[in-house]
Scaffold this active site. Structure first.
Site, short mmCIF file in Angstrom:
data_model
loop_
_atom_site.label_atom_id
_atom_site.label_comp_id
_atom_site.label_asym_id
_atom_site.label_seq_id
_atom_site.Cartn_x
_atom_site.Cartn_y
_atom_site.Cartn_z
N ASP A 22 -9.46 3.69 32.68
CA ASP A 22 -9.41 4.16 31.28
C ASP A 22 -10.83 4.25 30.72
OD1 ASP A 22 -6.64 4.32 31.14
OD2 ASP A 22 -6.44 2.22 30.54
N TYR B 40 -3.06 11.90 22.12
CA TYR B 40 -2.99 13.31 22.51
C TYR B 40 -1.66 13.94 22.12
CZ TYR B 40 -0.87 10.95 26.46
OH TYR B 40 -0.09 10.13 27.23
N GLY C 169 -9.09 -0.19 15.79
CA GLY C 169 -8.09 -0.79 16.67
C GLY C 169 -8.71 -1.89 17.52
N ALA C 170 -7.85 -2.80 17.99
CA ALA C 170 -8.34 -3.91 18.82
C ALA C 170 -7.33 -4.25 19.91
CB ALA C 170 -8.63 -5.13 17.94
N ASN D 235 -9.85 -3.59 12.52
CA ASN D 235 -8.44 -3.73 12.89
C ASN D 235 -7.63 -4.26 11.72
OD1 ASN D 235 -6.56 -3.33 15.06
ND2 ASN D 235 -6.27 -5.54 15.12
N LYS E 101 -0.63 -4.10 32.37
CA LYS E 101 -2.06 -3.95 32.64
C LYS E 101 -2.82 -5.27 32.73
CE LYS E 101 -2.80 0.71 30.86
NZ LYS E 101 -3.69 1.57 30.07
P1 ATR Z 1 -2.61 -0.10 23.07
O1 ATR Z 1 -2.48 -0.72 24.41
O2 ATR Z 1 -2.05 1.32 23.00
O3 ATR Z 1 -3.98 -0.19 22.50
P2 ATR Z 1 -1.70 -2.34 21.50
O4 ATR Z 1 -2.46 -3.23 22.41
O5 ATR Z 1 -0.31 -2.72 21.11
O6 ATR Z 1 -1.58 -0.89 22.12
O7 ATR Z 1 -2.58 -2.09 20.18
C1 ATR Z 1 -2.11 -1.33 19.10
C2 ATR Z 1 -3.24 -1.17 18.08
O8 ATR Z 1 -2.77 -0.32 17.02
C3 ATR Z 1 -3.66 -2.47 17.42
O9 ATR Z 1 -5.01 -2.40 17.07
C4 ATR Z 1 -2.78 -2.47 16.15
O10 ATR Z 1 -3.25 -3.27 15.09
P3 ATR Z 1 -2.80 -4.82 14.96
O11 ATR Z 1 -3.61 -5.56 16.00
O12 ATR Z 1 -3.16 -5.21 13.59
O13 ATR Z 1 -1.33 -4.86 15.23
C5 ATR Z 1 -2.84 -1.03 15.79
N1 ATR Z 1 -1.73 -0.62 14.92
C6 ATR Z 1 -0.45 -0.38 15.27
N2 ATR Z 1 0.27 0.00 14.20
C7 ATR Z 1 -0.56 -0.01 13.13
C8 ATR Z 1 -0.43 0.30 11.74
N3 ATR Z 1 0.73 0.72 11.23
N4 ATR Z 1 -1.53 0.20 10.94
C9 ATR Z 1 -2.72 -0.19 11.45
N5 ATR Z 1 -2.91 -0.50 12.76
C10 ATR Z 1 -1.86 -0.41 13.59
#
Ligand code: ATR
Length: 292
Positions: A107, A229, A131-132, A155, A71
């Protein structure tokens, strides 16, 4: 569906991409509207997205969806990028133009249409984005664009929340995004908030998890939207519902990002609510045991 020499080909590029439900959606819309197009999935390995875009253009592919992990990487291979996608920093839809492909991010509008469908208002509201990552960026943009009063970005790694908030505040010339670490949710004083859960925590098969488990957090929420989902009701949604919030899952966001892409590829075509209802039923059946 009849495929002939005049059928325009569309598809999704990603890796892995075999389990995508996008062909089901897009081919159904074409069947319903009697449009001579076919949509399939093209596996494209990391590092090959430039080759894929050039090849697709040469093959007169009409348009593409772009998913993980391309992306962001796809952006440097495009002729033009829509303003929203530029601000979000990610592209998930390519539209063929005379000079090359133009990139869009559906999106964001997919999320916005899903929120509107669920009766979620953003204007003037305090929002909490969990999330970030990639999904969070599109969500943060929608919340800011639609007039949120404040958006807390929570996050696990706070540096990513800081970067997201700083960059979007700068780009939009606003001062409404505030980063926090996930564990600092109790610093939020407001109530009646809208929370958007955009991490992968709680996704099938890890259905027993939520990024924030504390029940007191959920007391702050009137509305809770999970971009996940699978399952259709996550632990985040269960906790929010138990605290009295109105909850929504990410299925309509997935459906509407496809609808917005389909409408970009076929100007003047609008997909009816009835067709969307049929697609929703097909998608839930397609999810099988993952729906929960
Ligand atoms: P996407 O494109 O689906 O958003 P991504 O860019 O890999 O996927 O982002 C995953 C998100 O899930 C991030 O905010 C991640 O937090 P970190 O930046 O700290 O990694 C969060 N995430 C994934 N596993 C996690 C966990 N076990 N606990 C808390 N946050 C989690």
């Amino acid at each position: 569906m009849k495929i002939s020499g005049t059928t325009k080909v569309y598809g999704v590029i990603g890796c892995p991409v075999e389990h995508t439900m996008s062909p089901m959606m897009h081919n159904f819309y074409s069947e319903q509207a009697g449009i001579d197009m076919a949509y399939t999935a093209f596996p494209v390995e990391e590092g090959r997205v430039g080759d894929a875009v050039r090849g697709a253009y040469a093959l007169h592919i009409g348009g593409l969806n772009v998913t993980v992990p391309h992306k962001q990487a796809v952006m440097e291979h495009l002729q033009d990028i829509d303003k929203d996608a530029e601000i979000i920093g990610a592209v998930n839809t390519l539209v063929r133009t005379e000079q090359g492909f133009k990139g869009y991010n559906t999106d964001a509008d997919g999320l916005w249409r899903a929120m509107q469908g669920a009766g979620i208002s953003v204007q003037g509201r305090t929002c909490i984005l969990i999330g970030a990552g990639g999904a969070a960026k599109a969500a943060a943009y929608v919340l800011a664009r639609e007039g949120a009063r404040k958006v807390y970005v929570l996050n696990r790694s706070v540096e990513k929340a800081q970067k997201l908030a700083r960059e979007l505040n700068e780009k939009l010339e606003l001062e409404i995004l505030f980063p926090l670490s996930l564990s600092a949710w109790d610093k939020i004083e407001e109530e009646h908030c809208l929370a958007v859960q955009s991490t992968s925590v709680g996704m099938y098969p890890n259905m027993g998890e939520a990024a924030i488990e504390a029940e007191a957090f959920y007391q702050k929420l009137d509305l809770a939207f999970d971009v996940i989902y699978t399952p259709l009701e996550t632990k985040f949604m269960k906790l929010a519902r138990a605290a009295g919030a109105k909850v929504s899952n990410g299925l309509d966001m997935l459906i509407y990002q496809g609808v917005v892409a389909y409408e970009l590829w076929n100007p003047g075509v609008t997909i009816s609510g009835e067709t969307i209802d049929e697609v929703r039923t097909m998608m839930i059946a397609g999810l099988g045991g993952k729906a929960g």
